[in-house]
Write a protein that holds these residues in place. Structure first.
Motif, short mmCIF file in Angstrom:
data_model
loop_
_atom_site.label_atom_id
_atom_site.label_comp_id
_atom_site.label_asym_id
_atom_site.label_seq_id
_atom_site.Cartn_x
_atom_site.Cartn_y
_atom_site.Cartn_z
N THR A 787 31.54 49.60 8.45
CA THR A 787 31.02 48.56 7.57
C THR A 787 31.27 47.17 8.13
N GLY A 788 32.30 47.01 8.94
CA GLY A 788 32.63 45.70 9.49
C GLY A 788 32.18 45.57 10.93
N PRO A 789 32.62 44.50 11.59
CA PRO A 789 32.27 44.30 13.00
C PRO A 789 32.84 45.42 13.87
N PHE A 790 32.09 45.74 14.92
CA PHE A 790 32.51 46.83 15.82
C PHE A 790 32.02 46.49 17.23
N LYS A 791 32.92 46.72 18.20
CA LYS A 791 32.59 46.43 19.60
C LYS A 791 32.97 47.61 20.47
N VAL A 792 32.16 47.82 21.48
CA VAL A 792 32.45 48.79 22.53
C VAL A 792 32.81 48.02 23.79
N ALA A 793 34.03 48.26 24.31
CA ALA A 793 34.51 47.58 25.52
C ALA A 793 34.15 48.42 26.75
N ILE A 794 33.47 47.79 27.69
CA ILE A 794 33.01 48.47 28.90
C ILE A 794 33.65 47.80 30.11
N ASN A 795 34.26 48.58 30.98
CA ASN A 795 34.87 48.05 32.19
C ASN A 795 33.80 47.80 33.27
N LEU A 796 33.85 46.60 33.86
CA LEU A 796 32.94 46.25 34.95
C LEU A 796 33.66 46.39 36.29
N THR A 819 18.26 48.92 20.70
CA THR A 819 18.20 47.97 19.56
C THR A 819 19.60 47.60 19.10
N LEU A 820 20.38 47.12 20.06
CA LEU A 820 21.78 46.80 19.79
C LEU A 820 21.99 45.31 19.98
N PRO A 821 22.66 44.61 19.05
CA PRO A 821 22.92 43.18 19.22
C PRO A 821 23.97 42.93 20.28
N PRO A 822 23.91 41.81 20.99
CA PRO A 822 24.88 41.53 22.07
C PRO A 822 26.31 41.45 21.56
N GLU A 823 26.53 41.10 20.30
CA GLU A 823 27.88 40.96 19.77
C GLU A 823 28.64 42.28 19.75
N CYS A 824 27.94 43.39 19.91
CA CYS A 824 28.61 44.70 19.88
C CYS A 824 29.13 45.11 21.24
N ILE A 825 28.91 44.32 22.26
CA ILE A 825 29.32 44.67 23.62
C ILE A 825 30.43 43.72 24.06
N GLU A 826 31.47 44.33 24.62
CA GLU A 826 32.58 43.57 25.21
C GLU A 826 32.75 44.03 26.64
N LEU A 827 32.71 43.09 27.58
CA LEU A 827 32.87 43.40 29.00
C LEU A 827 34.28 43.06 29.44
N GLU A 828 34.94 44.02 30.11
CA GLU A 828 36.31 43.82 30.58
C GLU A 828 36.29 43.60 32.09
N LEU A 829 36.96 42.52 32.50
CA LEU A 829 37.02 42.16 33.92
C LEU A 829 38.48 42.01 34.32
N THR A 830 38.77 42.24 35.61
CA THR A 830 40.13 42.07 36.12
C THR A 830 40.31 40.65 36.65
N GLU A 831 41.58 40.28 36.77
CA GLU A 831 41.88 38.93 37.27
C GLU A 831 41.40 38.74 38.71
N SER A 832 41.52 39.77 39.54
CA SER A 832 41.09 39.64 40.94
C SER A 832 39.59 39.40 41.04
N MET A 833 38.84 40.02 40.14
CA MET A 833 37.39 39.80 40.15
C MET A 833 37.05 38.36 39.83
N LEU A 834 37.79 37.75 38.91
CA LEU A 834 37.49 36.38 38.48
C LEU A 834 37.82 35.37 39.56
N MET A 835 38.81 35.67 40.41
CA MET A 835 39.31 34.66 41.34
C MET A 835 38.66 34.75 42.72
N GLU A 836 37.75 35.68 42.96
CA GLU A 836 37.14 35.79 44.30
C GLU A 836 36.27 34.59 44.60
N ASN A 837 35.47 34.18 43.66
CA ASN A 837 34.60 33.01 43.84
C ASN A 837 34.52 32.30 42.50
#
Length: 966
Positions: A787-796, A819-837
């Motif tokens: 009934t409330g907000p719900f997210k699926v976390a997906i590892n990239l 037919t899924l709204p973007p608010e239902c998706i959560e993308l998980e990233l690692t710190e090393s991925m963020l710091m490459e560029n």
């Protein structure tokens, strides 16, 4: 009056006379009158002498001259004046009449010349029934006209001036002068209707004016009474005279064509009953016979030369007259078509070469062939023989000139260099190609020895071989080394042949040089590109393989050979941070350092990227292979200054030995690669020696890669979901999607095994996209049970995140398809991925965040990210790694880190999720420090989709996990 004045007057008069005579000379010299020109030239020479005398006398009469010689008396001046005046009058009264003939005299000469010409032409055509006129070409006035011409003019002028040309004929003559038409049909109106004339015009050059000889026949309007009867037929010689110019006016390219046209014209004039034309080829001993009748019928055959009597074909006989055909023993092919009682004239025409021509003129009336006719035919024969010889010589000259031009063109446009030398090898000719390739001008080579182009010091054996072949009178072929004008070496294939003189002696040497320099340079360049690395100039993998094969084949002494694969640790970070140019400079320096530690027998090769190989043919000669490997590692780890930065690298080395580990090149390369891979797994800066166990591991890894690829294609994978719980309410607010693999033969395989393998082999992209689409599909089902907000976390994976365009496209496709709204998706990233560029990462995260997708940093605290960048990234959630939660109640460090992360996240407006919560004490710690969410086995393990739906459908949504903890 002073006598000097008189002298000057006389001098001026003489000068005027001289100018007048000179003008008259120039005028008549342009009219090309050589006799008058010589006369005037003599007169001018004498007159010039008189002027010189006058000038001298005038000089003597000047006062300055008298004063200089102290002449007091005027007698000398008087004498010089009288002399000057006498000479002046003498030149006017005596020389001028001698030089300038009177006008009446010139007119008389012109009229006499014209009268003689007219009389000659008039007598020539006295028996002609044609109209004949002499007409001035400039004024079209009639000078002379015969009776027939006057009769026709009287008809067309309609009673007017009989010696005036009608306008139509004047226009026709003007057009003839302009365009040069020889004959044509002209129609003129007359009292009897239309008079049609057949005109024939000839031009004569006269002194006063060019004259046109106009001949014409009235071919339409004359009644029969005016036409010539058979009794008044022209005499045979008159007909020949009338047509003589036409017979000679033949345009032909060779003797055969000329004689053929002459025979046709003689037959068309109806002067003879038959005209035979023979062309004899003296080399082939054959005669081409053609007979032309007065009706235009032709008979052509090829007969043997001996079919005719020699006197017929003898060019010295000239013209022979025979009263009967039977006097000659002609072939039956001729006598069958002519009358045996006919008379004939044999006219021999010779081109003084290989061909001989004969004309045979047949007539039924012997009276036609009189001495006058024979004289005209002889004149015709003489002119035709001259024309034939002229054409033959001209054709030969043209052919020789054309052949010489073609040969010159071939030589000068030849793609090969050509040299002509005398027997002493002195250059006498070079073609442009040699000048182009050597850089020398023609003048710099002519008269120089051949050794200037091919130095003896560069070709000692070749020069000796060439001279030996020349002495034996044998051609020579081989490769020589040249030097161009700048001294650079060039390679050519030389072919030497001989030129002989008229006596058959060798007079010159002909040398053909085919330049092979560009080919050799291209082969060297291809060899360089094929076998050497363009950056470091070290041997590449191809050359290393060839040297390994050669070493194995030549290893008869059973030496131990070592192959080492070297990979630089962390080189990719150098390229990303300092740029590829800095990375290339670093690779060059590393290559130079390693080369210094090796002997010429060893081979250092670059395999590609930051990977090198070292081949040691004889390990025992090195003493200890371990010492060499340690020396290589120390060399690599030396600091290097690149772009004002001190860079320190380490290396990982894999070692394999021959023949202990393998017997072939392929096996040795595979073993060295496995050993190097194992050294890199040991965190680098180390070496590893190949063992059979490494091969077993490699086989297992290859098998797992094959099974994983097949599992992705056949969709044998599955996605499990581990619930994410709100610590405050205990409600399930999301789930982390975790891929699971159950092999049909080996059973469940841990993600720890196949996820790194997928990243190494590139299968992670296909696997990640599949998980994304499967997670969105299941999330659509989960949404129906909450009934409330719900997210699926997906590892990239890092591979997916680097390709941001493809990632966003796959996300949009998955959300749209389910037919899924973007608010239902959560993308998980690692710190090393963020710091490459950082800059590219910031832009990608902004695009994802703008679409409404939640972004989380997974395993926060285990990487090497900078907290300064954390505030710049549009991050929504931090996930604390399970390594900190595991001992959070026993380790003060873990507790402090966890507390600090939660507090920092809340200050930055981020939510916090703790991973790996397995007991109530861990959960109590998180509750006490205001952590937002948790996941772990304390609540639930990862569940298949159907079991996860059952969990969501329980009536008691808030389990008793918080009882007694809050």
């Amino acid at each position: 009056m002073h006598f000097s004045f008189v002298a000057n007057i006389a001098l001026s008069a003489a000068c005027l006379v001289w100018i007048a005579v000179s003008a008259y000379y120039l005028f008549f010299s342009t009219r090309q009158l050589p006799k008058l020109t010589r006369k005037i030239s003599i007169a001018l020479a004498v007159h010039g002498t008189l002027i010189a005398a006058l000038s001298l006398s005038s000089l003597l009469s000047l006062p300055q001259f008298s004063n200089y010689f102290q002449i007091q008396s005027e007698v000398p001046q008087m004498i010089s004046g009288i002399l000057a005046l006498s000479l002046g009058f003498l030149s006017i009264s005596w020389f001028l009449p001698k030089v300038l003939p009177s006008y009446s005299q010139r007119e008389y000469e012109l009229e006499t010349s014209l009268s003689d010409t007219t009389s000659h032409l008039k007598s020539l055509y006295s028996l002609s029934q044609q109209g004949v006129m002499l007409v001035y070409a400039d004024s079209f006035e009639i000078q002379q006209a015969n009776t027939e011409a006057k009769r026709v003019l009287h008809l067309v002028n309609r009673g007017g001036d009989q010696l005036a040309l009608p306008k139509a004929m004047r226009d026709y003559l003007a057009n003839w002068l302009k365009h040069g038409r020889s004959s044509s049909i002209l129609s003129l109106p007359s009292n009897h209707g239309i008079v049609t004339l057949n005109l024939d015009i000839t031009s004569f050059a006269m002194e006063k004016s060019p004259v046109l000889l106009v001949q014409f026949k009235d071919i339409e309007t004359l009644p029969d009474s005016h036409r010539p009867s058979v009794e008044h037929e022209h005499s045979f010689e008159v007909q020949l005279i009338e047509r003589f110019d036409e017979l000679l006016n033949i345009q032909a390219g060779n003797g055969t064509e000329l004689v053929t046209q002459l025979a046709n014209r003689l037959a068309n004039f109806s002067l003879f009953d038959y005209v035979a034309f023979l062309e004899t080829d003296n080399k082939a001993q054959t005669t081409s016979f053609r007979m032309i009748s007065e009706l235009g019928q032709q008979t052509q055959q090829v007969l043997a030369k001996n079919s005719f009597e020699e006197r017929m074909l003898d060019p010295q006989s000239g013209i022979q007259l025979y009263s009967r055909v039977s006097e000659l023993k002609l072939p039956t092919e001729i006598t069958d078509v002519i009358e045996p009682h006919s008379s004939l004239t044999v006219v021999n025409l010779d081109d003084q070469l290989s061909q001989q021509f004969t004309l045979i003129l047949f007539t039924r009336k012997t009276s036609k062939l009189n001495s006058a006719v024979l004289a005209l035919v002889e004149q015709l024969r003489t002119q035709i023989c001259y024309r034939i010889n002229q054409l033959s010589q001209s054709n030969i000259q043209k052919q020789n000139a054309l052949l010489q031009k073609q040969l010159t063109t071939i030589i000068e446009s030849s793609a090969n260099a050509i040299i002509l030398t005398n027997t002493n090898f002195m250059i006498e000719y070079v073609n442009p190609k040699l000048c182009e390739t050597s850089g020398f001008d023609e003048q710099q080579l002519i008269g120089r020895p051949f050794s200037q182009l091919c130095p003896i010091e560069d070709n000692p054996l070749i020069h000796r071989s060439i001279r030996d072949h020349v002495k034996a009178n044998q051609p020579w072929y081989g490769e020589v080394v040249q030097r161009d004008r700048q001294g650079h070496l060039r390679w050519s294939n030389l072919q030497l042949s001989f030129m002989h003189d008229e006596q058959g002696e060798v007079s010159h040497y002909i040398m053909h040089l085919e330049d092979r320099t560009e080919l050799y340079l291209a082969q060297d360049e291809i060899n360089q590109l094929t076998h050497f690395d363009p950056l470091t100039n070290l041997p590449n993998r191809n050359l290393l393989t060839l040297r390994m094969k050669s070493a194995i084949e030549e290893n008869k002494s059973k030496n131990i050979m070592a192959l080492m694969y070297l990979d630089l640790d962390g080189f990719k970070h150098i390229n990303d941070s300092l740029g590829h140019q800095s990375g290339d400079r670093l690779l060059k320096q590393i290559a130079e350092r390693l080369t210094e530690h090796l002997t010429p027998d060893d081979t250092l090769a670059r395999l590609g990227g930051d990977e090198f190989a070292i081949l040691i043919p004889n390990v025992l000669a090195k003493g200890s292979i371990v010492n060499l490997v340690n020396s290589v590692l120390e060399t690599i780890s030396l600091p290097t200054i690149i772009s004002d930065n001190s860079v320190v690298l380490t290396g990982s080395i894999g070692i394999t030995l021959f023949p202990q580990d393998a017997q072939t090149v392929e096996e040795l390369q595979k073993n060295a690669d496995l050993a190097m891979y194992q050294a890199k797994k040991e965190q680098g800066n180390s070496y590893h020696i190949y063992t059979p166990e490494l091969n077993t591991q490699a086989v297992k890894r290859l098998d797992m890669e094959h099974r994983l690829r097949k599992a992705i294609q056949n969709e044998e994978l599955d996605v499990h979901f581990q619930p994410q719980v709100d610590i405050t309410t205990g409600e399930v607010v999301g789930a982390e999607a975790l891929v699971r693999w159950t092999d049909p033969e080996r059973g469940p395989i841990s993600p720890v095994q196949f996820i790194p393998l997928a990243e190494e082999t590139g299968l992670i992209a296909e696997l990640g996209n599949w998980v994304l689409h499967q997670s969105c599909a299941y999330c659509r089902e989960f949404m129906a049970h909450v009934t409330g907000p719900f997210k699926v976390a997906i590892n990239l994976s890092a591979y997916q995140f680097k390709r941001s365009d493809q990632l966003i496209q796959e996300l949009e496709s998955a959300l749209y398809n389910h037919t899924l709204p973007p608010e239902c998706i959560e993308l998980e990233l690692t710190e090393s991925m963020l710091m490459e560029n950082v800059q590219s990462t910031k832009e990608t995260l902004r695009q994802l965040h703008d679409k409404g997708i939640t972004l989380a940093i997974d395993d926060f605290g285990t990487g090497y990210s900078s907290l300064a960048y954390l505030k710049e990234f549009p991050i929504d959630k931090l996930k604390i790694d399970r390594s900190f939660i595991k001992d959070v109640n026993r380790s003060q460090d873990d507790a402090a880190i966890t507390t600090a992360v939660i507090a920092m996240a809340h200050k930055l407006g981020l939510t916090v999720l703790a991973e790996g919560v397995e007991n109530s004490s861990q959960l109590q710690f998180l509750i006490n420090h205001n952590c937002n969410y948790m996941q772990g086995f304390y609540f639930s393990k990862p569940l298949p989709a159907d079991e996860f739906i059952d969990l969501l459908c329980k009536d008691e949504r808030t389990p008793d996990l918080l009882k007694g903890l809050q």
